[in-house]
Design a protein around this motif. Structure first.
Motif, PDB file in Angstrom:
ATOM      1  N   ASN B 458       0.702  -1.143  -0.003  1.00  0.00           N
ATOM      2  CA  ASN B 458      -0.059  -0.077  -0.029  1.00  0.00           C
ATOM      3  C   ASN B 458       0.921   1.164  -0.028  1.00  0.00           C
ATOM      4  O   ASN B 458       1.613   1.464   0.842  1.00  0.00           O
ATOM      5  CB  ASN B 458      -0.868   0.090   1.331  1.00  0.00           C
ATOM      6  CG  ASN B 458      -1.808  -1.400   1.522  1.00  0.00           C
ATOM      7  OD1 ASN B 458      -0.967  -2.295   1.437  1.00  0.00           O
ATOM      8  ND2 ASN B 458      -2.957  -1.085   1.730  1.00  0.00           N
ATOM      9  N   VAL B 459       0.605   2.024  -1.119  1.00  0.00           N
ATOM     10  CA  VAL B 459       1.427   3.386  -1.022  1.00  0.00           C
ATOM     11  C   VAL B 459       0.401   4.465  -1.136  1.00  0.00           C
ATOM     12  O   VAL B 459      -0.586   4.438  -1.858  1.00  0.00           O
ATOM     13  CB  VAL B 459       2.422   3.657  -2.285  1.00  0.00           C
ATOM     14  CG1 VAL B 459       3.137   4.969  -2.262  1.00  0.00           C
ATOM     15  CG2 VAL B 459       3.246   2.503  -2.495  1.00  0.00           C
ATOM     16  N   CYS B 460       0.271   5.135   0.071  1.00  0.00           N
ATOM     17  CA  CYS B 460      -0.856   6.142   0.193  1.00  0.00           C
ATOM     18  C   CYS B 460      -0.352   7.545   0.040  1.00  0.00           C
ATOM     19  O   CYS B 460       0.720   8.060   0.692  1.00  0.00           O
ATOM     20  CB  CYS B 460      -1.553   5.944   1.754  1.00  0.00           C
ATOM     21  SG  CYS B 460      -2.087   4.625   2.047  1.00  0.00           S
ATOM     22  N   PHE B 461      -0.804   8.265  -0.819  1.00  0.00           N
ATOM     23  CA  PHE B 461      -0.440   9.699  -1.119  1.00  0.00           C
ATOM     24  C   PHE B 461      -1.373  10.575  -1.795  1.00  0.00           C
ATOM     25  O   PHE B 461      -2.522  10.324  -2.362  1.00  0.00           O
ATOM     26  CB  PHE B 461       0.604   9.549  -2.384  1.00  0.00           C
ATOM     27  CG  PHE B 461       0.207   9.033  -3.547  1.00  0.00           C
ATOM     28  CD1 PHE B 461      -0.247   9.822  -4.719  1.00  0.00           C
ATOM     29  CD2 PHE B 461       0.144   7.542  -3.788  1.00  0.00           C
ATOM     30  CE1 PHE B 461      -0.554   9.006  -6.005  1.00  0.00           C
ATOM     31  CE2 PHE B 461      -0.166   6.928  -4.960  1.00  0.00           C
ATOM     32  CZ  PHE B 461      -0.493   7.810  -5.920  1.00  0.00           C
ATOM     33  N   TRP B 462      -1.174  11.712  -1.720  1.00  0.00           N
ATOM     34  CA  TRP B 462      -1.982  12.888  -2.324  1.00  0.00           C
ATOM     35  C   TRP B 462      -1.268  13.446  -3.709  1.00  0.00           C
ATOM     36  O   TRP B 462      -0.056  13.600  -3.553  1.00  0.00           O
ATOM     37  CB  TRP B 462      -2.294  14.269  -1.659  1.00  0.00           C
ATOM     38  CG  TRP B 462      -3.244  13.878  -0.346  1.00  0.00           C
ATOM     39  CD1 TRP B 462      -4.443  13.995  -0.307  1.00  0.00           C
ATOM     40  CD2 TRP B 462      -2.720  13.742   1.160  1.00  0.00           C
ATOM     41  NE1 TRP B 462      -4.876  13.726   1.059  1.00  0.00           N
ATOM     42  CE2 TRP B 462      -4.025  13.737   1.916  1.00  0.00           C
ATOM     43  CE3 TRP B 462      -1.499  13.850   1.712  1.00  0.00           C
ATOM     44  CZ2 TRP B 462      -3.794  13.392   3.152  1.00  0.00           C
ATOM     45  CZ3 TRP B 462      -1.610  13.731   3.117  1.00  0.00           C
ATOM     46  CH2 TRP B 462      -2.961  13.341   3.812  1.00  0.00           C
ATOM     47  N   TYR B 463      -2.136  13.544  -4.467  1.00  0.00           N
ATOM     48  CA  TYR B 463      -1.414  14.315  -5.871  1.00  0.00           C
ATOM     49  C   TYR B 463      -2.344  15.787  -5.682  1.00  0.00           C
ATOM     50  O   TYR B 463      -3.312  15.955  -5.658  1.00  0.00           O
ATOM     51  CB  TYR B 463      -2.067  13.776  -7.102  1.00  0.00           C
ATOM     52  CG  TYR B 463      -1.344  14.483  -8.180  1.00  0.00           C
ATOM     53  CD1 TYR B 463      -0.399  14.802  -8.455  1.00  0.00           C
ATOM     54  CD2 TYR B 463      -2.606  15.264  -9.021  1.00  0.00           C
ATOM     55  CE1 TYR B 463       0.356  15.571  -9.591  1.00  0.00           C
ATOM     56  CE2 TYR B 463      -2.057  15.952 -10.213  1.00  0.00           C
ATOM     57  CZ  TYR B 463      -0.663  16.098 -10.434  1.00  0.00           C
ATOM     58  OH  TYR B 463      -0.367  16.952 -11.143  1.00  0.00           O
ATOM     59  N   LEU B 464      -1.242  16.645  -5.700  1.00  0.00           N
ATOM     60  CA  LEU B 464      -1.600  18.174  -5.694  1.00  0.00           C
ATOM     61  C   LEU B 464      -1.472  18.841  -7.076  1.00  0.00           C
ATOM     62  O   LEU B 464      -0.464  18.991  -7.541  1.00  0.00           O
ATOM     63  CB  LEU B 464      -0.972  19.031  -4.541  1.00  0.00           C
ATOM     64  CG  LEU B 464      -1.334  18.631  -3.241  1.00  0.00           C
ATOM     65  CD1 LEU B 464      -0.513  17.358  -2.824  1.00  0.00           C
ATOM     66  CD2 LEU B 464      -0.924  19.732  -2.159  1.00  0.00           C
TER      67      LEU B 464
END
Lengths: 540, 540
Positions: B458-464
């Protein structure tokens, strides 16, 4: 902490692998070494396969498996094939002709995998498919259903959201609606879901009933409710008892109802026991009426039970796991009359309708209670801000998270047969059991377990070998008779010719229960069965 | 009563069938007429099929289906194929290019059935199989696993007794033992069963724990026990909550544990909450430690939790539905260190190990409690007087009655890959997620949801998107960011290029959760995903 961790990987010892290193840098190196090790080996053919490409070696392997399977199907339908070739557990575990069940660290070749497939089919029984297998409620092999199951496993998806199973989700909705229409609920309104078998469907019914009457149990537990009692026939399926235990009611709070001599609930007994429970300070909440009991094939009188449920404000569930299929037959559906008054219905197409295992539906008359009962609104799966109508995300209704696609094979069979095809299937099976009943009723050496025409395909009878036929009634005769069915079945399994179930029931000693759900069976198969019973039982 | 019965069959109206007659003699005649009616019609090709023979028309149809399926598999592995071609529910219900989902009374031709199969695959997504599908924990298509599933559905048997599934029952026993060895229980002792998914496996664990400590609940219900409380992480899977509701504990008696910033249970919080519960007069009974949480992929510290469980005499369950597969990897199994101290473990080979759905095991360290908890000794199924060792009749351990054969595909994959093959599969997926993590950590426009290397894939990230990248932190930015992931995912689904999940968690607004369980994925697929996110998110 780290040291403990790595030490614990020593459990790999039991797999005969080298001990892993104990610090993370050498760990990484060892790991790389291992990769190199396997890279330097000649690549076994199987490494081409797993999900890496759709090229010919992969497809060729799959087609070789198909060849094994189609040969198996051909052989199964060959009436000269034995129903089974019985081996004891220890014989199979010791390895029959090199069939090695043990798993190992190293891969097998693809050629060996094909051998494993052949051996699995050889030493597993092909009885379930056979027209001479009368041992269980689900038998036969429908090629359309099989095709549906093959397609399902190729799609390898999951029922929880519309976005990943759009067609299957819609098929489930349409099929459940059709089933509710056939039950007789206005416009097919209501709710439902396919579940992994009738026992789970029955468990759903108890959960939903509890939620309807005592919704606070969901958050506060059973201590928030008064002492609740449930009712079911002494002939009903044991899954109601399992549900009572699992859901926290306790099996002692499941009250068993007396039945008439044909295994049907006596409504007056229900009412008396409801009154008694109330007098003891209990709250009667749920009644299960069985439509097609497991052993006798009995249909409880739903209308009379529904009257009592309405009078005392109880949930009425109809367990039609076995008998629900009869709703598809204009000739036999009257046996479930009153089913439209039920609050919930279990109906297993994988039994009487010949759909491959597993295919069971729980159907609920009132919308909202199924999802109210089970929903937990998990944010990672059921996001409200998706771009489509999320009311089609059905997963939160289920007690499962991932849910196997059980609908497609059933939908495809319905397309291929039409409602009329299921009707023919069911009528034919019931005609065959009528043939058996007529044949053995009054025939020398046979005794029916109960009087009168069976309601379902269950025909229950004792076979009395000549040696005990003329014995006076009494304990000695009972003891001898009790051993006859197990002995004949063991001989059947050893000779591999046919298979039929037996069991005791209440104070009745072991008797045969013949069930027919495979429309491939014929009258001559029935004749063969009785001939076999007489042949094998002759000298007992 | 009879009159009411026949009247009710009028529900057939909704199927546009003629009303049945109202007395039984004419009923019989009408039934015969109908048979003649269908006999006089030209026999549709499908009537040759259902379970009647193994002859060429039947086999030919099956092979045509195989042709459709193998073409589908080929296309799926073709990297130029779109991941999905999205249609809204109303579009599919209205009938796309003649694809009619509705069921009817009359049969369709076999040619139409083949068209239905093609359409089902066309309008269902092929995403689950795709190397570009990162939306769910179970993805990919293993051809050995698929072959196993096809064989399973051809055998069409049931797991409840040895007599009807001898080979599958033994395979299940041997495989469960091997899994227990890998967990680290001495000599692989213990018990277990395959269940229809991780949620049911987790439910089993709670039931078994209750039976171990309060066996009288089975017969007397939850009122026989004190007020029991359960503990699980606020990041744990929602099935623990579903089990609390279903089994009669109540969700309020499931106490959520705080986690550190990476989603791992804080052991001190567990102990404090245990002490608090006891002070309130509750009895702490069960702790669930998650090995691989659904969103963050976090592994709770099992050893420290086990210490607390031993101190306060609580059942320790490890939910390794998602993370259990890492036990097969010498490099990664240390993340589950302490798992051998658990009383029960859930482990889903259908997730990280690529086995086709459904394949989930509940494993129990102590023998006897699983069967003690669930057995009801149904006489019709589990006769003690059979001719073989009936300890191999495993059905009475289950909450199900009929049980689908989930073992064979897994056993066959294990044979084909060896333990070492599963290890390679897992190591490769974790390597890929490490690649993604390394790539986006610190890259412009990306922000990780938590610091540090992910424990699972699991790689959890936001893209802005550029438009909000430089906004000052605050409510407005949060609100805008919350909408980014749903919008990008909707655009992905419309363009059909790839698919990845998102969700909020606690006070964190919607973020992407990338998961990799398909070993067919490559680094270039990961690059494609980030390119797509940037392309589609550019102007948001």
């Amino acid at each position: 902490m780290t040291a403990i961790c790595f030490c614990l990987t020593g459990f790999w010892c039991c797999c005969h692998w080298a001990q892993p290193p104990t610090d993370s840098s050498s760990h990484k190196k060892a790991s790389l070494d291992r990769w190199e090790f396997s890279q330097n080996q000649p690549t076994p053919r199987h490494y081409l396969l797993p999900a890496k490409n759709g090229e010919e070696p992969t497809m060729q392997f799959l087609l070789e498996v198909v060849d094994i399977l189609t040969n198996y199907v051909r052989k199964t339908f060959d009436r000269s094939t034995k129903v089974l070739d019985f081996h004891h557990p220890h014989q199979l575990l010791e390895g029959m002709e090199g069939f090695n069940l043990e798993l190992s660290d190293q891969p097998e070749s693809l050629e060996q995998i094909l051998v494993d497939c052949r051996d699995t089919l050889k030493y597993g029984h092909n009885q379930y498919l056979s027209h001479l297998f009368f041992n269980q409620l689900s038998t036969g092999l429908d090629i359309i259903g099989l095709s549906g199951e093959w397609l399902t496993s190729t799609a390898n998806t999951n029922m929880f959201t519309y976005e990943i199973a759009p067609v299957f989700v819609l098929m489930e909705q349409l099929t459940l609606k059709k089933m509710r229409e056939i039950i007789g609920w206005p416009d097919g309104e209501g709710d439902g879901i396919f579940s992994p078998g009738g026992a789970i469907s029955n468990m759903y019914s108890v959960m939903i009933a509890r939620y309807k009457f005592f919704p606070e149990v969901k958050t506060k537990g059973m201590t928030a409710a008064p002492r609740l009692v449930l009712f079911t026939s002494e002939h009903s399926h044991y899954s109601i008892k399992k549900a009572s235990a699992a859901l926290g009611f306790g099996t002692e709070n499941l009250i068993l109802l007396s039945t008439d001599e044909r295994g049907r609930v006596i409504p007056a007994d229900l009412e008396a026991k409801v009154i008694d429970a109330k007098a003891r300070g209990c709250v009667p909440m749920f009644v299960n009426a069985t439509a097609g009991s497991t052993v006798y094939g009995a249909f409880d009188p739903i209308h009379e039970i529904a009257d009592i449920c309405e009078k005392y404000n109880m949930w009425l569930h109809v367990d039609g796991a076995w008998g629900g299929g009869l709703l598809m037959s204009r000739k036999h559906r009257h046996k479930l009359c009153g089913v439209e008054r039920a609050n919930s219905v279990t109906w297993n197409p994988h039994k009487m309708m010949g759909v491959p295992l597993q295919c069971s539906a729980i159907l609920v008359r009132e919308r909202g209670v199924l999802s109210g009962c089970n929903s937990m609104c998990a944010g990672y799966l059921f996001q409200p801000d998706k771009q489509y109508d999320v009311s089609y995300d059905t997963g939160d209704k289920a007690i499962q998270c991932g849910r196997h696609v059980d609908i497609f094979k059933f939908w495809l069979m319905w397309k291929a047969k039409g409602t009329i095809g299921f009707e023919q299937h069911i009528d034919k099976c019931l005609d065959l059991s009528h043939y058996l009943y007529t044949k053995i009723k009054g025939r020398e050496g046979y005794q029916m377990v109960f009087d009168g025409e069976p309601q379902h395909t269950n025909v229950c009878f004792w076979y009395l070998p000549p040696g005990i036929r003329d014995m006076p009634d009494g304990q000695e005769k009972r003891e001898k008779l009790h051993k006859v069915a197990p002995k004949i079945k063991a001989l059947m399994m050893e000779s591999g010719t046919t298979m039929v179930g037996y069991q005791p029931q209440g104070d009745k000693v072991n008797f045969f229960r013949m069930v027919i759900s495979n429309p491939a069976a014929t009258r001559s198969d029935i004749d063969f069965l009785t001939d076999e019973i007489e042949r094998l039982g002759q000298d007992l």
